[in-house]
Design an enzyme around this catalytic site. Structure first.
Site, PDB file in Angstrom:
ATOM      1  N   ASP A 124      -1.745   3.456  -8.675  1.00 18.25           N
ATOM      2  CA  ASP A 124      -3.112   3.831  -8.299  1.00 18.25           C
ATOM      3  C   ASP A 124      -4.089   3.052  -9.160  1.00 18.25           C
ATOM      4  OD1 ASP A 124      -2.229   5.558  -6.423  1.00 18.25           O
ATOM      5  OD2 ASP A 124      -2.564   7.379  -7.594  1.00 18.25           O
TER       6      ASP A 124
ATOM      7  N   ASP B 132      -0.193  11.514   5.142  1.00 23.66           N
ATOM      8  CA  ASP B 132       0.065  12.649   4.248  1.00 23.66           C
ATOM      9  C   ASP B 132       0.188  13.892   5.114  1.00 23.66           C
ATOM     10  OD1 ASP B 132      -0.403  10.988   1.989  1.00 23.66           O
ATOM     11  OD2 ASP B 132      -2.563  11.298   2.187  1.00 23.66           O
TER      12      ASP B 132
END
Lengths: 251, 194
Positions: free
Chosen positions: A11, A130
């Protein structure tokens, strides 16, 4: 034989790796390029960089990052986070990215998948999704899992494939962060439903979890973040373990 | 001088970076004279066959590539376009290597595109030196070239297919040599030292 892939995920915020990195022997553990190169050296098959920067200069900073990664890395990488248009994706391709991942933007406007596939080829488009179970049904969530939709996971991945996605990156919100193993049944179901590769994400806690996701879960690739960042599992050790148990891996 | 052919191939930047990592100065060019004068030519490729052929013809590069006599390396779609014909939108290609490009038919449980790292076998070429047998290289493709007289290395996915081709001064890799880690670098170096 085609090998199962191990993919560390990084990330990035404002050009720096975030989410606790605890890597030894790095001059600067926050530098995504240096960290990516270290993973490549350890045997990672591919890398995913998710840019969570939220500025209006985003496209420029992301394309600079992609360029810098492409310059130094000799393995493929995917970059994602806020890609919503052909122009965004084109900047990543020109910078040397191998694939882009799209998530919420594709749910809001599914035609984005068609447009990217048509302009850059299916292999360039990773559809990230997701999902978590609500009343026994896998439901797609937006914005990193915060917002529920009414879309069913299996319908959505099927649609994404037919629109031209080249790969599915499936994260189970129910498993993410638990270190209790991947969502094996859902991953296997996606893999059987589609004829494009599936990357499983969320829940990796030990080496056996990867074995399970490649066998029972029928995944083509396994993705994880913190267990690699904190050196809880070494990529070389993981591949040795998988290889000994009969899973084809690149070593 | 190494010339990398400039047209709409998606992996041009990656190829240039790979050469840069090897310390090689390459020129990205669509200029006919410059390509003809180069010591070696690299013909990259990512994209759909008919569109890519269209771009080549529009720039007159189809004629240039066919006439090259120096070592020339086609990569991925670059390799497929060196062949006679591709099933991808029924596209007549450059015809440098008399081979057909076919689409993978997914058998039970296998995926198309063939994406990821796969191993090499039957390496017995200047590009594919014998120590590369068993090593892994990175593939992303839905179309393949059957094993044939010009096959210089093999990989297997649903069936054995050409990982590489070699005919006269033309060399080619179906995988992304520029993204295949240290093994890719070895193969690129082998090409550069031809």
């Amino acid at each position: 034989m085609l090998a199962k892939r191990i993919i560390p995920c990084l990330d990035i915020k404002d050009g720096r790796t975030v989410k606790g990195i605890n890597f030894v022997n790095l001059r600067d553990a926050g530098d995504p390029v240096e960290l990516g190169a270290a993973y490549s050296e350890k045997g990672a098959d591919e890398l995913v960089f998710l840019d969570i920067t939220a500025t209006h200069e985003k496209r420029k900073t992301m394309s600079e990052l992609a360029r810098s990664i492409a310059r130094h890395l000799n393995i493929p990488f995917t970059i994602g986070g806020g890609i919503t248009s052909i122009e965004d994706a084109d900047a990543m391709l020109a910078a040397g990215a191998d694939k882009v991942s799209i998530n919420s933007a594709a749910v809001r406007r599914p035609e984005l998948i068609d447009e990217l596939a048509l302009n850059f080829g299916n292999q360039f488009v990773v559809l990230a999704v997701d999902a978590r179970q609500i009343d026994g049904e896998w439901i797609v969530h937006l914005n990193g899992g915060r917002i529920a939709t009414e879309i069913r996971l299996f319908d959505w991945v099927k649609e994404a494939e037919s629109r031209g996605a080249g790969e599915i990156l499936f994260t189970s919100m129910d498993h993410d962060g638990t270190k209790a193993g991947f969502a094996l049944e859902a991953t296997a179901h996606i893999s059987e439903l589609l004829s494009i590769p599936v990357i499983a994400s969320g829940g990796a806690g030990n080496m056996e979890h990867f074995y399970d996701v490649f066998t029972t879960g029928k995944a083509d690739a396994g993705l994880a973040a913190s267990i690699f960042h904190f050196n809880e599992i070494g990529i070389g050790d993981l591949k040795g373990y998988l290889g000994e148990r009969g899973v084809v891996v690149r070593r | 001088m190494i010339a990398v052919i400039d047209y709409n191939a998606g992996n041009v930047q990656s190829v240039l970076f790979a050469l840069e990592r090897l310390g090689v100065n390459a020129v990205l060019t669509g200029d006919h004279a410059q390509i003809r004068a180069a010591d070696k030519v690299i013909f990259p490729g990512v994209g759909e066959a008919s569109t890519t052929m269209y771009f080549l013809r529009e720039r007159g590069l189809d004629v240039v590539i066919k006439s090259l006599t120096q070592p020339t390396l086609g990569i991925c779609v670059g390799m497929q376009l060196l062949c006679a014909h591709s099933e991808e939108n029924d596209t007549p290609c450059l015809g440098v290597i008399p081979q057909q490009v076919k689409r993978f038919i997914p058998v039970k449980g296998e995926k198309v595109p063939h994406m990821g790292w796969n191993s090499l076998s039957r390496c017995e070429d200047k590009l594919f030196t014998p120590e590369l047998n068993g090593e892994y290289v990175y593939y992303v493709h839905s179309y393949y070239v059957e094993e044939g007289p010009y096959t210089s290395a093999l990989s297997e996915y649903t069936l054995p297919f050409s990982a590489g081709l070699h005919k006269d001064n033309f060399y080619a890799t179906q995988f992304h040599v520029e993204k295949s880690g240290k093994v890719g670098e070895t193969i690129l170096r082998n090409f550069l030292s031809l």
